[in-house]
Enzyme design. Structure first.
Site, mmCIF file in Angstrom:
data_model
loop_
_atom_site.group_PDB
_atom_site.id
_atom_site.type_symbol
_atom_site.label_atom_id
_atom_site.label_comp_id
_atom_site.label_asym_id
_atom_site.label_seq_id
_atom_site.Cartn_x
_atom_site.Cartn_y
_atom_site.Cartn_z
ATOM 1 N N ARG A 50 39.801 45.937 -31.116
ATOM 2 C CA ARG A 50 40.906 46.080 -32.052
ATOM 3 C C ARG A 50 41.223 47.561 -32.134
ATOM 4 N NH1 ARG A 50 40.360 44.747 -37.369
ATOM 5 N NH2 ARG A 50 42.536 44.111 -37.508
ATOM 6 N N GLN A 95 56.818 55.492 -18.043
ATOM 7 C CA GLN A 95 58.181 55.417 -17.520
ATOM 8 C C GLN A 95 58.697 53.991 -17.344
ATOM 9 O OE1 GLN A 95 57.792 57.725 -13.890
ATOM 10 N NE2 GLN A 95 58.044 59.667 -14.964
ATOM 11 N N ASP A 130 55.789 67.062 -13.276
ATOM 12 C CA ASP A 130 54.845 66.010 -12.914
ATOM 13 C C ASP A 130 55.457 64.621 -13.052
ATOM 14 O OD1 ASP A 130 52.957 67.913 -12.362
ATOM 15 O OD2 ASP A 130 51.728 67.546 -14.130
ATOM 16 N N THR A 179 43.629 63.493 -16.761
ATOM 17 C CA THR A 179 44.028 64.706 -17.488
ATOM 18 C C THR A 179 45.334 64.500 -18.249
ATOM 19 O OG1 THR A 179 45.055 65.528 -15.445
ATOM 20 C CG2 THR A 179 42.840 66.320 -15.952
ATOM 21 N N ALA A 180 45.786 63.257 -18.347
ATOM 22 C CA ALA A 180 47.038 62.962 -19.046
ATOM 23 C C ALA A 180 46.726 62.255 -20.372
ATOM 24 C CB ALA A 180 47.955 62.128 -18.141
ATOM 25 N N TYR A 181 47.337 61.111 -20.626
ATOM 26 C CA TYR A 181 47.169 60.405 -21.896
ATOM 27 C C TYR A 181 45.701 60.064 -22.155
ATOM 28 C CZ TYR A 181 48.406 56.956 -25.559
ATOM 29 O OH TYR A 181 48.532 56.249 -26.729
#
Length: 292
Positions: free
Chosen positions: A173, A246, A71, A186-188
């Site tokens: 904060r 990235q 991915d 569906t990632a981080y």
């Protein structure tokens, strides 16, 4: 759409993709397809004997780009080819395979289906991110999954203000904030407690990372929204923005990130592709705990 010119982009800095690329290129060549190999990939495979091209040339000349890797490789390709709107299809040599959903064992048969026109086209989108300092843009990037503002090498929270379409939302904060596309949900964003969005939605999700106040919750806004994240005065040289995990830029107090929907990304899937089946498989929803 007829695919007569196809670009191949391999996993960055990984020569193990060579055999898969050779088999794919030979198969496409036998079908009368002109194959262009990404120049960065070709440097890893100097003896592969394929015509090479820059990403820009692949974007201008090819009707389809095949991504061989995981991915992360497809995220990189989507950003670099976005200006050309080249459809992408992924051969999964990675781990998750949410985006690169064709297995190497099914690669040749699947490509034959696609060449016959037996496929579905799905449209998603990128986010554009600009870093504004003293009313001047100092850097910019794009993201297919997410833009993340996060602390940098300091074990302390950062202070952020968020606005949507020029209207103040909140002061936060936390360890950071994630601004995600439906693709990136569906990632981080998912790991940080955000919702899973259907990839066809025209929406953006904003997810706080470890907020100091638990009442700060994820919020989903319209995909046409323009989002500003302002770095608080107590965060001098302690914050950073990262696109898709990235591409990163350092931030300082007073910097403003302007995030908005950018270019469409078209993904090619086989007719049998089912996003919900993919979720069940990748997130182990179908697993019976008694049978582990």
């Amino acid at each position: 759409m007829t695919f007569k010119h196809i670009g191949i982009i391999g996993k960055f800095s990984d020569a193990s993709v060579a055999d898969t690329i050779r088999a794919l290129a030979a198969h496409l060549g036998a079908k009368g397809v002109t194959v262009l190999l990404d120049a960065d990939t070709a440097r890893l495979l100097p003896d592969i004997g394929l015509r090479t091209a820059s990403r820009d040339e692949i974007g201008r000349r090819c009707e389809l780009a095949v991504i061989v890797g995981g991915d992360g490789t497809l995220l990189n390709a989507a950003r670099s080819l976005a200006a050309h709107a080249v459809p992408l299809v992924g051969i999964n040599l990675g781990h998750l395979g949410f985006l690169t959903d064709i297995s190497p064992g099914q690669m040749l048969e699947s490509m034959d289906q696609i060449l016959r026109g037996d496929y579905r086209m799905e449209e998603r989108f990128l986010l554009a991110c600009s870093v504004i300092r003293a009313e001047t843009e100092i850097s910019s990037g794009s993201a297919f999954n997410e833009v993340v503002v996060h602390k940098r090498n300091v074990a302390r929270m950062i202070e952020l203000e968020t606005c949507i379409n020029g209207r103040y939302l909140n002061k936060l904060r936390s360890d950071g904030v994630i601004v995600s596309t439906p693709t990136g949900s569906t990632a981080y964003a998912l790991s940080a407690g955000g919702p899973i969005l259907d990839p066809a939605l025209d929406a953006i999700v904003i997810v706080p990372v470890c907020p100091h106040t638990m009442s700060h919750r994820p919020i989903v806004v319209d995909g046409a929204s323009e989002i500003d994240v302002i770095i608080g005065n107590g965060n001098r040289d302690h914050a950073q923005v990262t696109c898709d995990g990235q591409v990163s830029f350092d931030l300082t107090a007073g910097d403003r990130l302007h995030i908005r929907k950018q270019a469409p990304v078209r993904l090619v899937h086989l007719p049998r592709h089912d996003h919900y089946e993919l979720l069940r498989a990748k997130l182990n929803w179908a697993e019976n705990p008694k049978n582990r």
